[in-house]
Design a protein around this motif. Structure first.
Motif, PDB file in Angstrom:
ATOM      1  N   LEU A 204     -31.103 130.846  31.349  1.00  0.00           N
ATOM      2  CA  LEU A 204     -32.296 131.110  32.064  1.00  0.00           C
ATOM      3  C   LEU A 204     -32.923 132.280  31.618  1.00  0.00           C
ATOM      4  N   PRO A 205     -32.423 133.495  31.030  1.00  0.00           N
ATOM      5  CA  PRO A 205     -33.197 134.379  30.514  1.00  0.00           C
ATOM      6  C   PRO A 205     -34.027 134.062  29.372  1.00  0.00           C
ATOM      7  N   LEU A 206     -33.242 133.309  28.712  1.00  0.00           N
ATOM      8  CA  LEU A 206     -33.766 132.848  27.202  1.00  0.00           C
ATOM      9  C   LEU A 206     -35.199 131.868  27.592  1.00  0.00           C
ATOM     10  N   SER A 207     -35.205 131.198  28.589  1.00  0.00           N
ATOM     11  CA  SER A 207     -36.102 130.054  28.928  1.00  0.00           C
ATOM     12  C   SER A 207     -37.206 130.690  29.538  1.00  0.00           C
ATOM     13  N   LEU A 208     -37.148 132.114  30.124  1.00  0.00           N
ATOM     14  CA  LEU A 208     -38.342 132.592  30.853  1.00  0.00           C
ATOM     15  C   LEU A 208     -39.684 132.657  30.067  1.00  0.00           C
ATOM     16  N   PRO A 209     -39.582 132.675  28.834  1.00  0.00           N
ATOM     17  CA  PRO A 209     -41.094 132.875  28.301  1.00  0.00           C
ATOM     18  C   PRO A 209     -41.765 131.519  28.374  1.00  0.00           C
ATOM     19  N   GLY A 210     -41.173 130.374  28.572  1.00  0.00           N
ATOM     20  CA  GLY A 210     -41.724 129.132  28.817  1.00  0.00           C
ATOM     21  C   GLY A 210     -42.083 128.957  29.964  1.00  0.00           C
ATOM     22  N   VAL A 211     -41.168 129.842  31.183  1.00  0.00           N
ATOM     23  CA  VAL A 211     -41.782 129.542  32.477  1.00  0.00           C
ATOM     24  C   VAL A 211     -42.995 130.567  32.781  1.00  0.00           C
ATOM     25  N   TYR A 212     -43.073 131.605  32.074  1.00  0.00           N
ATOM     26  CA  TYR A 212     -44.227 132.467  32.243  1.00  0.00           C
ATOM     27  C   TYR A 212     -45.526 131.882  31.751  1.00  0.00           C
ATOM     28  N   ALA A 213     -45.254 131.094  30.410  1.00  0.00           N
ATOM     29  CA  ALA A 213     -46.551 130.490  29.748  1.00  0.00           C
ATOM     30  C   ALA A 213     -46.971 129.275  30.615  1.00  0.00           C
ATOM     31  N   GLY A 214     -45.981 128.634  31.230  1.00  0.00           N
ATOM     32  CA  GLY A 214     -46.426 127.512  31.951  1.00  0.00           C
ATOM     33  C   GLY A 214     -47.254 127.697  33.299  1.00  0.00           C
ATOM     34  N   ALA A 215     -46.575 128.748  33.993  1.00  0.00           N
ATOM     35  CA  ALA A 215     -46.966 129.237  35.199  1.00  0.00           C
ATOM     36  C   ALA A 215     -48.383 129.729  35.257  1.00  0.00           C
ATOM     37  N   ILE A 216     -48.735 130.601  34.004  1.00  0.00           N
ATOM     38  CA  ILE A 216     -50.067 131.186  33.725  1.00  0.00           C
ATOM     39  C   ILE A 216     -51.138 129.987  33.893  1.00  0.00           C
ATOM     40  N   ILE A 217     -50.659 128.935  32.920  1.00  0.00           N
ATOM     41  CA  ILE A 217     -51.553 127.776  32.747  1.00  0.00           C
ATOM     42  C   ILE A 217     -51.938 127.032  33.814  1.00  0.00           C
ATOM     43  N   VAL A 218     -50.918 126.723  34.691  1.00  0.00           N
ATOM     44  CA  VAL A 218     -50.808 125.926  35.888  1.00  0.00           C
ATOM     45  C   VAL A 218     -51.675 126.746  36.995  1.00  0.00           C
ATOM     46  N   PHE A 219     -51.486 128.001  37.163  1.00  0.00           N
ATOM     47  CA  PHE A 219     -52.068 128.775  38.127  1.00  0.00           C
ATOM     48  C   PHE A 219     -53.451 128.967  37.757  1.00  0.00           C
ATOM     49  N   ILE A 220     -53.995 129.207  36.542  1.00  0.00           N
ATOM     50  CA  ILE A 220     -55.464 129.314  36.326  1.00  0.00           C
ATOM     51  C   ILE A 220     -56.052 127.980  36.437  1.00  0.00           C
ATOM     52  N   LEU A 221     -55.411 126.907  35.920  1.00  0.00           N
ATOM     53  CA  LEU A 221     -56.213 125.613  36.130  1.00  0.00           C
ATOM     54  C   LEU A 221     -56.281 125.072  37.771  1.00  0.00           C
ATOM     55  N   ALA A 222     -55.157 125.570  38.662  1.00  0.00           N
ATOM     56  CA  ALA A 222     -55.281 125.226  40.043  1.00  0.00           C
ATOM     57  C   ALA A 222     -56.319 126.133  40.557  1.00  0.00           C
ATOM     58  N   LEU A 223     -56.559 127.141  40.090  1.00  0.00           N
ATOM     59  CA  LEU A 223     -57.663 127.829  40.821  1.00  0.00           C
ATOM     60  C   LEU A 223     -59.158 127.038  40.839  1.00  0.00           C
ATOM     61  N   GLY A 224     -59.336 126.453  39.728  1.00  0.00           N
ATOM     62  CA  GLY A 224     -60.746 125.893  39.670  1.00  0.00           C
ATOM     63  C   GLY A 224     -60.521 124.506  40.089  1.00  0.00           C
ATOM     64  N   PHE A 225     -59.578 124.043  40.770  1.00  0.00           N
ATOM     65  CA  PHE A 225     -59.554 122.341  41.109  1.00  0.00           C
ATOM     66  C   PHE A 225     -60.683 122.120  42.082  1.00  0.00           C
ATOM     67  N   TYR A 226     -61.234 121.016  41.865  1.00  0.00           N
ATOM     68  CA  TYR A 226     -62.211 120.621  43.151  1.00  0.00           C
ATOM     69  C   TYR A 226     -62.137 119.201  43.652  1.00  0.00           C
ATOM     70  N   ILE A 227     -61.723 118.110  42.752  1.00  0.00           N
ATOM     71  CA  ILE A 227     -61.623 116.858  43.121  1.00  0.00           C
ATOM     72  C   ILE A 227     -60.270 116.612  44.164  1.00  0.00           C
ATOM     73  N   THR A 228     -59.408 117.149  43.616  1.00  0.00           N
ATOM     74  CA  THR A 228     -58.010 116.944  44.481  1.00  0.00           C
ATOM     75  C   THR A 228     -57.902 117.626  45.533  1.00  0.00           C
ATOM     76  N   PRO A 229     -58.618 118.959  46.216  1.00  0.00           N
ATOM     77  CA  PRO A 229     -58.545 119.342  47.383  1.00  0.00           C
ATOM     78  C   PRO A 229     -59.659 118.673  48.300  1.00  0.00           C
ATOM     79  N   ALA A 230     -60.837 118.407  47.593  1.00  0.00           N
ATOM     80  CA  ALA A 230     -61.951 117.606  48.175  1.00  0.00           C
ATOM     81  C   ALA A 230     -61.457 116.305  48.712  1.00  0.00           C
ATOM     82  N   LEU A 231     -60.578 115.366  48.102  1.00  0.00           N
ATOM     83  CA  LEU A 231     -60.152 114.196  48.677  1.00  0.00           C
ATOM     84  C   LEU A 231     -58.956 114.319  49.490  1.00  0.00           C
ATOM     85  N   LEU A 232     -57.947 115.233  49.267  1.00  0.00           N
ATOM     86  CA  LEU A 232     -56.804 115.287  50.009  1.00  0.00           C
ATOM     87  C   LEU A 232     -56.825 116.232  51.171  1.00  0.00           C
ATOM     88  N   GLY A 233     -57.512 117.440  51.033  1.00  0.00           N
ATOM     89  CA  GLY A 233     -57.491 118.286  52.085  1.00  0.00           C
ATOM     90  C   GLY A 233     -58.538 118.016  53.083  1.00  0.00           C
TER      91      GLY A 233
END
Length: 289
Positions: A204-233
């Motif tokens: 797990l400690p050796l894989s944390l850099p991948g967790v951090y990189a993926g979490a940053i990408i997903v979090f930033i992309l999620a902030l700007g989502f429009y279509i999915t919240p508009a249709l499902l929310g």
């Protein structure tokens, strides 16, 4: 001087070698400035100049409680989406490193195929699955359970966004996990560690850099989502992108819409700046191990 004797490059030649890589990246830099820098500068200027020069658009944003509520909700939903993606992507990426080449190819295709399908089509598919008379509720009722409300809720938004963003978490995780030697786990177990302890203390400690990189990408992309919240929310799951669309396209308030975008961008940078020292310290700790 012999013709075979190597010659020492002159100072102008050495300077040209140094600047040659930067010259190769110049077209990409110009493209980034054209497609990102100029529109961003335009939005900032409009937030300060429409309808007149000043900070009135930002005063309006922070003076309206509904805007602050939606901003908080946007970060909350994005955080939940990131957490769901981490929980779902981690075992999947680990499985990709543990199986043989043929099974790994199938797993990689399952990750890449969603990229070939339009996001609108995937979101509409979730509308069919999550609606009150959809597939999920029909299965629950046939099993003797009461139906649950998934459409027009934050839960439905998180599910739809997590499915769309899951590949952006799996791929960084896999790129890090494939470089981890699985023999380290067996070595830890041979020294008396239980499999669970070997996983949490070694892998797990050796894989944390991948967790951090993926979490940053997903979090930033999620902030700007429009279509999915508009249709499902619904009204209680509105994100800031929906308010920006309303101000710009419906009310033609470019200044207020630009102020919303700038606030979201600055807030994201502040959160990333606060998280960066923690991520660097954890990365150094992993490196020492």
């Amino acid at each position: 001087m012999s013709a075979l004797e190597p010659t020492t490059p002159s100072a102008p030649q050495r300077a040209g070698w140094v600047w040659r890589p930067f010259a190769l990246t110049l077209p990409a830099l110009l493209l980034l400035v054209a497609v990102i820098g100029y529109p961003l500068l335009t939005i900032v200027l409009r937030s300060l100049s429409e309808p007149q020069w000043g900070m009135q658009n930002y005063a309006w944003f922070f003076g309206a409680p509904v805007n602050l509520t939606v901003l908080q909700r946007t970060f909350t939903i994005s955080a939940w989406v990131t957490l769901v993606c981490v929980v779902c992507a981690y075992p999947y990426a680990y499985l990709m490193t543990a199986v043989g080449p043929r099974v790994r190819l199938v797993l990689v295709l399952c990750v890449l195929i969603p990229f070939w399908v339009s996001g609108v089509v995937r979101t509409l598919s979730w509308v069919i699955l999550l609606q009150d008379s959809g597939v999920i509720n029909s299965l629950l009722r046939s099993a003797g359970f009461d139906g649950i409300r998934l459409i027009r809720t934050q839960t439905g938004v998180v599910i739809g966004m997590a499915q769309v963003l899951l590949p952006f978490m799996i791929l960084p995780l896999y790129s890090v996990m494939k470089g981890i030697d699985l023999r380290l786990m067996r070595a830890a177990q041979s020294l008396g560690a239980r499999p669970s302890r070997a996983f949490f203390t070694v892998y797990l400690p050796l894989s944390l850099p991948g967790v951090y990189a993926g979490a940053i990408i997903v979090f930033i992309l999620a902030l700007g989502f429009y279509i999915t919240p508009a249709l499902l929310g619904g009204p209680r799951s509105t994100m800031l992108s929906t308010l920006v669309q309303t101000q710009v396209l419906s009310l033609l308030q470019w200044g207020r819409g630009g102020a919303m975008g700038v606030v979201l961008l600055v807030t994201t940078f502040v959160l990333l700046a606060l998280a960066a020292p923690v991520m660097r310290s954890r990365h150094r700790d992993v490196g020492r191990r």
